[in-house]
Design an enzyme around this catalytic site. Structure first.
Site, short mmCIF file in Angstrom:
data_model
loop_
_atom_site.label_atom_id
_atom_site.label_comp_id
_atom_site.label_asym_id
_atom_site.label_seq_id
_atom_site.Cartn_x
_atom_site.Cartn_y
_atom_site.Cartn_z
N ASP A 1 32.73 44.04 31.05
CA ASP A 1 31.68 43.85 29.79
C ASP A 1 31.14 45.12 29.41
OD1 ASP A 1 31.42 40.94 30.35
OD2 ASP A 1 30.60 41.35 32.16
N HIS B 1 30.34 43.38 39.81
CA HIS B 1 30.64 42.17 39.41
C HIS B 1 30.80 41.40 40.75
CE1 HIS B 1 33.77 38.90 38.20
NE2 HIS B 1 33.64 39.50 36.92
#
Length: 446
Positions: free
Chosen positions: A363, A306
């Site tokens: 995600d 991320h």
């Protein structure tokens, strides 16, 4: 006296105030630098630029911390509903029982679309992307509610916020039904927020979808975890548009467009596309992981790592447990989901990914859950938009109440210096990058 930072440029010294946030974040205030010196700062992509002071969300990427209005995401995920979380983000405090009941009632009150809006769906092609439809319909909805254009009071704002939050799921479900050629399904007032959305997505005439509590809870968790995430691309877009005085619906429609970008809201869809690629190619997970580590292959591991979190994404820890529950409950034998679990295990046990801190992010798991419950890939980003709507509304409200000047970033111009206009007969042929041959000589025109 507050601490000052010193900047020396072009032989002159300037003192700049140092601002410290409540979580000890340190920033240098350059808001008056250009007025005093004629100098601006350059920060491509705004990675190191604080665009505002906000009281909504706090992130510490190094320590893997996410808090909404000071409350850890772990506590909200365990105890809070999506509507309760939305109220917290928008108003700054958890609602009382009476406030939450009223807020829930408003969701039911505003869940229907004006019948005139349903006719708009006939104008979209069946292959139209749901994000395009969502953005267009959010703007169109404001036309049927002219009172939301002018925010005259706190009551007007709450009405607009509730309408937007409630109608977004109705718009989104109708966009999906349009894309598959099925009749649009009306909301049921007795259902809660998430159950109603699943009903509108999956019910068909004479056969209603019966929401499973575990599926509803998993969807609610996805929405809570995505409800806000500080000054990301779409939220910054909402604030940018809001600063012009644009209404709530227009600003959040702009947020939808920003979220549509594959580098932002498309990450969970990219996870499924990666799994499909592995499946179609016939390669093993071990082979794919080896290609990811080979820099010459240009193959990426989607859903891992991320930009903000340099540690484990705190949302991923929470949603992983939900993904396990959903897959076990549904007893789905999907080779692609089996691939996802194998890929997760392989990456988590590989020193290469550990050293680079490439852990599964939110995600990765949200994509797996949504696929398992039957939500198509093209709707993944729409789900993200529904979840992010409370954060957008809260940020719009912060700009509206703060009376901020219109956002107007500066730039460093690196183009040609002053030159004369050249008559058309004296101009030379130019090359356009990416266009070759005779087409390039014609300026790309065919």
């Amino acid at each position: 006296m507050s601490e000052m930072a010193t900047l020396q440029v072009q032989g002159k010294t300037y003192n700049l105030p140092v601002v410290v946030g409540t979580e000890n974040e340190v920033a240098v205030d350059i808001s008056k630098l250009r007025a005093e010196s004629g100098v601006i700062t350059l920060d491509d992509g705004y990675s190191n630029t604080g665009s505002c002071r906000s009281t909504i969300t706090f992130i510490d990427g190094e320590r893997g911390i996410l808090r909404y209005r000071g409350i850890p995401i772990e506590q909200l995920a365990e105890h809070s509903t999506f509507l309760e979380t939305a109220w917290l983000l928008i108003y700054g405090e958890l609602p009382t029982a009476e406030q939450l009941q009223c807020w829930s009632h408003r969701m039911t009150q505003y869940e229907m679309l004006h019948e005139g809006l349903y006719k708009h769906y006939d104008g979209f092609p069946s292959q139209g992307h749901p994000m395009a439809i969502l953005s267009a319909m959010i703007n169109a909805t404001s036309c049927y509610n002219p009172d939301v254009i002018k925010m005259e009071s706190a009551e007007t704002f709450q009405s607009a916020a509730a309408r937007l939050l409630s109608k977004t799921r109705t718009i989104a479900a109708a966009a999906y039904k349009t894309s598959i050629g099925q009749p649009l399904i009306y909301p049921k007032p007795e259902y809660d927020y998430c159950s109603n959305f699943l009903h509108m997505m999956f019910s068909i005439p004479f056969k209603e979808y019966e929401p499973d509590p575990d599926i509803v809870n998993a969807l609610q968790l996805i929405f809570v975890l995505h409800a806000d995430h500080e000054q990301n691309c779409s939220t910054s877009t909402v604030r940018m548009v809001a600063s012009s005085g644009a209404n709530l619906f227009a600003s959040c429609a702009a947020g939808v467009c920003a979220l549509w970008g594959p580098l932002h809201g498309g990450a969970n869809a990219a996870v499924i596309e990666m799994l499909k690629y592995i499946q179609d190619s016939g390669m093993s997970v071990k082979e794919y992981v080896a290609k990811v580590k080979d820099k010459t292959s240009h193959i990426k591991l989607m859903g891992f790592g991320h930009r903000v979190y340099k540690n484990y994404d705190p949302r991923a820890r929470i949603i992983k447990a939900a993904a396990d529950r959903v897959l076990n409950k549904l007893q789905i034998h999907d080779p692609m989901l089996d691939l996802a679990r194998a890929l997760e295990e392989a990456a988590l046990s590989d020193d290469y990914f550990k050293e680079k801190k490439l852990y599964p992010n939110v995600d990765f798991y949200s994509g797996i859950i949504m696929k398992a419950i039957g939500i198509p890939v093209e709707m993944f980003t729409v789900m993200f938009a529904i979840g992010r709507m409370p954060g957008w509304i809260a940020n719009w409200k912060e700009v509206w109440e703060g009376g901020a000047r219109i956002y107007r970033p500066r730039q460093v111009y690196v183009g040609p210096t002053e030159r004369e206009y050249m008559p058309i007969g004296q101009r030379k042929e130019m090359h356009i990058p990416g266009i070759s041959g005779e087409a390039a000589m014609r300026g790309g025109c065919q």
